[in-house]
Design an enzyme around this catalytic site. Structure first.
Site, PDB file in Angstrom:
ATOM      1  N   ASN A 170       0.824  -1.204   0.000  1.00 38.18           N
ATOM      2  CA  ASN A 170       0.000   0.000   0.000  1.00 38.18           C
ATOM      3  C   ASN A 170       0.862   1.259   0.000  1.00 38.18           C
ATOM      4  OD1 ASN A 170      -1.688   1.953   2.355  1.00 38.18           O
ATOM      5  ND2 ASN A 170      -2.513   1.581   0.317  1.00 38.18           N
ATOM      6  N   TRP A 171       0.568   2.160  -0.930  1.00 41.16           N
ATOM      7  CA  TRP A 171       1.151   3.493  -0.950  1.00 41.16           C
ATOM      8  C   TRP A 171       0.050   4.467  -0.538  1.00 41.16           C
ATOM      9  CZ3 TRP A 171       4.236   3.948  -6.241  1.00 41.16           C
ATOM     10  CH2 TRP A 171       5.284   3.025  -6.241  1.00 41.16           C
ATOM     11  N   SER A 172       0.266   5.254   0.498  1.00 41.21           N
ATOM     12  CA  SER A 172      -0.818   6.119   0.975  1.00 41.21           C
ATOM     13  C   SER A 172      -0.278   7.395   1.618  1.00 41.21           C
ATOM     14  CB  SER A 172      -1.689   5.370   1.988  1.00 41.21           C
ATOM     15  OG  SER A 172      -0.955   5.074   3.167  1.00 41.21           O
ATOM     16  N   GLN A 192      -9.015   2.924   6.710  1.00 40.81           N
ATOM     17  CA  GLN A 192      -7.949   3.201   5.758  1.00 40.81           C
ATOM     18  C   GLN A 192      -7.047   1.975   5.592  1.00 40.81           C
ATOM     19  OE1 GLN A 192      -9.040   5.590   4.373  1.00 40.81           O
ATOM     20  NE2 GLN A 192      -8.480   7.599   5.125  1.00 40.81           N
ATOM     21  N   GLU A 236      -1.089   0.187  -5.332  1.00 41.04           N
ATOM     22  CA  GLU A 236      -1.088   1.443  -6.084  1.00 41.04           C
ATOM     23  C   GLU A 236       0.036   1.511  -7.108  1.00 41.04           C
ATOM     24  OE1 GLU A 236      -3.378   2.289  -2.389  1.00 41.04           O
ATOM     25  OE2 GLU A 236      -1.546   1.176  -2.859  1.00 41.04           O
ATOM     26  N   GLU A 285      -6.674  20.865   9.664  1.00 41.13           N
ATOM     27  CA  GLU A 285      -6.992  19.863   8.648  1.00 41.13           C
ATOM     28  C   GLU A 285      -7.805  20.420   7.478  1.00 41.13           C
ATOM     29  OE1 GLU A 285      -6.657  17.172   7.192  1.00 41.13           O
ATOM     30  OE2 GLU A 285      -5.401  15.916   8.454  1.00 41.13           O
ATOM     31  N   LYS A 394     -15.600   2.308   1.126  1.00 38.79           N
ATOM     32  CA  LYS A 394     -14.518   3.245   1.449  1.00 38.79           C
ATOM     33  C   LYS A 394     -14.618   4.525   0.623  1.00 38.79           C
ATOM     34  CE  LYS A 394      -9.509   3.311   2.190  1.00 38.79           C
ATOM     35  NZ  LYS A 394      -9.040   4.374   1.279  1.00 38.79           N
TER      36      LYS A 394
END
Length: 503
Positions: A170-172, A192, A236, A285, A394
């Site tokens: 996973n790239w996040s 997530q 990804e 945020e 999601k």
């Protein structure tokens, strides 16, 4: 001269911005304590060129400069979504609708997994520091907002985690705050994917020794895709290759088996612990607030090695009021997945978008009225169907209101969206609540209410389509210049505008 590849090479991306007069190189000494953040916010809010801070107070020779506003909007004359387009190697005048459609087209392309290159071909390995030589607190990490809980190194970098069986990498993107010289803390929340992978390590008794890498200045296409809510189990990196039309060069980490983009500016690596925590936040945020002294215990990352390029550059996002990367990337990428989900689910949806003015809380769906009428459904049935499809996946995690509009509305024009919203639905009567679905914990009306304890509900589908349009065509005249008069007359007025005396 080598052709620039801004989607693959972060430094090419910076050069392209410079060539387009969309970069301001700031050589005056700038304090990373709030001054960097203030300059970035002014640039975001005025759609000005991206700032490159080349003389940060406290920086060493190679660690580091800061590129701010990497995916902020710019002037319409230059192509307001030009920076996002360059993340994908597209023409800078590409519109956001065209960007969304391009991302969907790329999903039909052959996935291209990364290609391993030797250390000699990996600029990120130019300098390597072992754990005892790492001092995170000595870095010129920005303190971005008044009352943030700390300095946030990670706002536009890419976490890399992999399941124990190595079947899913996973790239996040998730924020990360410096704790001390060796530790970072950050959000690792359900549902997530970063949390799902961390939980897979916990399931085999290794909740406190999860390998991670945190990479900065990765290929711009990679950082864009790492923002997408793509399906569980999909890596990804392969999709990034499809977008680029070539594999991403990667190299092995120093302390674990994770592979990182070879051209990264900086790579931090080590282990994540779900059992060791530290107070994280608050942080300004995507919704535009810092709630003072409201931090929460979050998992701890231990940094055990660091590698970096000569004259390394840290990309930084500074979230707040629209428009910044939390809107241009997260919002539009959720819209991409939402449109794909509509197609897969057989919904008569022409386009999807999350308007920046709604701070990534609204999802607008443009409905094909002929397709809607063919379903022979009611507003109540259709709203329930839409809500069940989106709020239980999601894709709809960050969304709190889905707004259905007819196909006469340009959903990429907020003026038209808000007009439809305030004139075509009856508050409460045309809104269907979903009280059993998961709330988005960062939404201010969730975090600052009793709902923060249950994390349920606070979501709805709002029907902004006239009831009779579910059954038949319903004619009305839009009272504006472009749609309210015959085309011939509109053309005549436009042609004669200066003759009337207007400039």
């Amino acid at each position: 001269m080598r052709k620039l590849n801004p989607a693959l090479e972060f430094r090419d991306f910076i050069q392209v911005l410079k060539d387009e007069d969309d970069l301001i190189e700031i050589t005056e000494e700038i304090d990373p304590n709030l001054e960097v953040g203030a300059i970035m916010r002014k640039a975001y809010e005025s759609h000005l060129p991206a700032p490159l801070f080349k003389n940060l107070k406290g920086a060493s020779k190679d660690l580091f400069s800061i590129l701010g506003c990497p995916a902020g909007l710019r002037s319409k004359e230059k192509g307001d979504h030009g920076r996002i387009a360059h993340h994908l190697g597209l023409d800078p005048k590409t519109t956001i609708k065209e960007i969304i459609d391009y991302l969907l087209e790329c999903k039909e392309k052959e996935p291209l997994p990364p290609i391993t290159v030797p250390v000699s071909s990996a600029p990120c390995k130019t300098h390597i520091l072992s754990e005892e030589k790492i001092h995170l607190q000595s870095l010129p990490t920005p303190y971005l907002h008044v009352s943030d809980g700390g300095k946030y190194l990670q706002t536009y970098g890419m976490w890399i985690l992999q399941t124990p069986d190595k079947k899913w990498t996973n790239w996040s993107i998730a924020r990360g705050m410096v704790v001390d010289d060796k530790h970072i803390t950050g959000l690792v929340i359900k549902p997530q994917h970063i949390r799902q992978i961390a939980d897979s390590w916990a399931a085999i008794g290794k909740a406190n020794e999860i390998p991670f890498a945190l990479c900065f200045g990765v290929p711009p296409a990679a950082i864009l895709v790492s923002s997408m809510p793509i399906p569980e189990g999909v890596s990804e990196s392969d999709y990034v290759g499809a977008i680029l039309g070539e594999s991403v060069p990667v190299v092995k980490c120093e302390t674990n088996d994770l592979m990182v983009p070879a051209t990264s500016e900086m790579v931090f690596e080590g282990t994540l612990s779900l059992t060791d925590t530290h107070l994280e936040g608050p942080f300004g945020e995507m919704h535009g607030y810092v709630f003072k002294s409201q931090g929460h215990p979050c998992p701890l990352y231990t940094v055990k090695a660091m590698s970096y390029r000569d004259n390394a550059i840290l990309p930084v996002s500074n979230p707040g009021l629209c428009t910044d990367e939390t809107h241009t990337l997260i919002g539009s990428l959720v819209a991409t997945e939402a449109k794909e989900l509509a197609i897969e689910s057989g919904l008569p949806i022409l386009d999807a978008f999350m308007p920046y003015e709604a701070q990534a809380l609204w999802l607008i769906l443009k409905v094909d009225l002929k397709g809607l009428q063919a379903l022979k459904t009611t507003p109540e049935e259709f709203c329930k169907k839409v809500g069940d499809i989106y709020f239980r996946t999601k894709v709809g995690f960050i969304v709190h209101e889905i707004i259905l509009v007819a196909d006469d509305i340009d959903i990429f024009n907020f003026k038209e969206v808000i007009w439809a919203y305030v004139t075509r639905h009856t508050p409460v009567a045309d809104q269907m609540a979903f009280d059993d679905v998961t709330s988005f914990p960062l939404a201010p009306f969730v975090s600052q209410s009793s709902r923060s304890k249950t994390m349920k509900g606070g979501k709805c589908v709002t029907n902004c389509i006239f009831r009779q349009q579910y059954e038949r065509s319903f004619d009305y005249i839009t009272c504006n210049f472009e749609k309210g008069y015959p085309k011939g007359l509109v053309d005549k007025v436009n042609e004669n505008w200066k003759r009337y005396g207007y400039k």
